[in-house]
Design an enzyme around this catalytic site. Structure first.
Site, PDB file in Angstrom:
ATOM      1  N   GLU A 148     -73.110  72.406   1.188  1.00  0.00           N
ATOM      2  CA  GLU A 148     -71.748  72.517   0.682  1.00  0.00           C
ATOM      3  C   GLU A 148     -71.087  71.153   0.877  1.00  0.00           C
ATOM      4  OE1 GLU A 148     -67.626  75.070   1.479  1.00  0.00           O
ATOM      5  OE2 GLU A 148     -69.297  75.201   2.885  1.00  0.00           O
ATOM      6  N   GLU A 230     -57.047  74.644   0.452  1.00  0.00           N
ATOM      7  CA  GLU A 230     -57.142  75.585   1.561  1.00  0.00           C
ATOM      8  C   GLU A 230     -55.809  75.579   2.295  1.00  0.00           C
ATOM      9  OE1 GLU A 230     -61.488  76.060   3.407  1.00  0.00           O
ATOM     10  OE2 GLU A 230     -60.721  74.025   3.605  1.00  0.00           O
TER      11      GLU A 230
END
Length: 452
Positions: A148, A230
């Site tokens: 990731e 986020e």
């Protein structure tokens, strides 16, 4: 211990709301998503880490704005959500025309490019980041288990990525802290040292760096490219103004990298040598280096490297070689060749040489002990003095050694005998050992042990 940003997925079934072709809906359901631009991209609300309200106003031109966010999570834990726009496949919800999954070794991978433009509010705690997923298989659903890659353009509040910082790098026109952690898959985060509101880059720019650090593999598949936020606290006003993903071809970027530094040689034996050089720079990012070698008037490309070092083997004893390096970028632009380095291999001879063989005695997540490294005189007569060279993986650090004197130059380590073990009779052996640290989860080991 401070908690870190948790990966941007959740175990959920994606809800796809059917909308008119040019609709610009407001999504408030936790896992609501919608397609835009005829299915080219998906925009998702994705409130996977909280039960607080969040709504996003979707922009059909390629983005969204967080219009409501009631988040108030501790910044030492996981974030509340990851509202994002993406291309590719996310839990079986795939976009149209992305050509993903695509193996990172495919010929078209180097031309994959993405751009984003963002606007940030002055309040709250959040990051603004890409989330780029790789899997060992061409997965279209479920959790990716390869790498990731997170690219943080900005952060506000006391938030930080998974793991710990392992380095700093200059890529895509900016300087980035490099963070690494493993939570069932490798999470490599690039945190910009000065905030940016936009980014234009090739996927391979950051992925090549992750590969060079031992955290990713060229055989893995790119499954999705996502850009969003986020939020931990607040989040209203976070905006993706525009987003794009696609293949630019090799003609878009026409600027070659700068000339690499002149190579220097270390650990030269009768049959090999290790070269290192100063890195090139590029407007997008250097993806690798070609190493050229000349014997007499014949010049050949003998290998390539994604780092600034290369070990050439199979050379002839007592022979002079010349070496050059040149850099390449993702669009296959090639830099001018460096100045030449001249290397003369050591004599061979019937008296024989020596060998070095290493064993990892013990290993843990952040370090290991190599013992013994056995040095053997394979000749027919006694030898006085020996040295062993080997390559240390990126991010690894020697913390101690015994029965040898170790010096480190870049990624090349040279171990030399001490007074008590420098003389070896024919077929006799001695040994030494060392201890090293490494980034958590990096399973690479030193390699290329060569004795002279």
């Amino acid at each position: 211990m401070k908690w870190t940003s948790i990966p941007l997925i959740a175990l959920f079934t994606t809800c796809l709301f059917a909308m008119p072709a040019q609709a610009a809906p407001v999504l408030c359901d936790k896992y609501a998503s919608t397609t835009i631009q005829g299915g080219r991209y998906v925009v998702m609300n994705n409130v996977w880490g909280a039960d607080t309200a969040q709504c996003i106003d979707v922009n059909q031109n390629g983005g969204f704005t967080v219009t409501q966010a009631a988040h108030n999570k501790p910044t030492n834990g996981s974030p509340a959500a990851y509202p994002a726009i993406y291309a590719g496949c996310h839990y079986a919800n795939c976009t149209t025309g992305s050509n993903l999954p695509m193996q990172a070794s495919a010929s078209g991978f180097a031309a994959l490019r993405s751009t984003v433009s963002m606007t940030y509010p002055s309040s709250g705690a959040y990051n603004a980041s890409y989330d780029i997923w790789f899997d060992p298989t061409p997965r279209t659903d479920g959790q990716n288990t390869g790498a990731e890659i997170m690219i943080w353009l900005n952060r506000q509040g006391s938030v930080q990525p998974v793991g710990s910082q392992v380095g700093t790098v200059t890529l895509a026109g900016g300087t980035w802290q490099v963070w690494y952690g493993n939570i069932g898959w490798n999470v490599i985060s690039y945190v910009r040292t000065s905030p940016a509101t936009s980014l234009d880059f090739t996927i391979n720019t950051f992925y090549s760096d992750a590969i060079s650090r031992g955290y990713a593999q060229r055989s893995w598949y790119l499954t999705s490219v996502q850009a969003g936020f986020e939020p931990w606290v607040g989040g209203t006003g976070l905006t993706v103004n525009s987003f794009s993903f696609g293949s630019t071809g090799t003609g878009t970027d026409t600027t070659p990298p700068s000339t690499p530094g002149t190579p220097t040689a270390a650990g030269t034996t009768s049959t090999g040598t290790t070269l290192s050089w100063a890195a090139s720079s590029d407007n997008v990012g250097v993806t690798g280096y070609d190493v050229l070698r000349a014997t007499g008037d014949t010049i050949t490309v003998v290998g390539s490297s994604s780092t600034t070092s290369f070990t050439d083997t199979g050379l002839s004893p007592a022979t002079t070689y010349r070496y050059w390096v040149r850099a390449r970028d993702a669009a296959n632009n090639v830099s001018p060749e460096s100045a030449a380095a001249t290397v003369t291999t050591l004599p061979g001879g019937t008296g024989g040489g020596c060998t070095a063989a290493a064993t990892i005695q013990t290993s843990w997540s952040t370090g290991y002990v190599v013992q013994p490294v056995t040095v053997t005189n394979t000749g027919s007569s006694a030898k006085n003095g020996w040295s062993v060279t080997f390559t240390l993986p990126a991010g690894h650090t020697i913390t101690g050694s015994w029965n040898a004197s170790l010096t480190v130059s870049g990624s090349t380590v040279t171990a030399r005998n001490l007074a008590h073990n420098g003389t070896l009779a024919a077929n006799a052996s001695t040994s030494f050992g060392f201890q090293a640290t490494r980034p958590d989860g990096n399973t690479q080991a030193p390699s290329g042990y060569t004795c002279t």
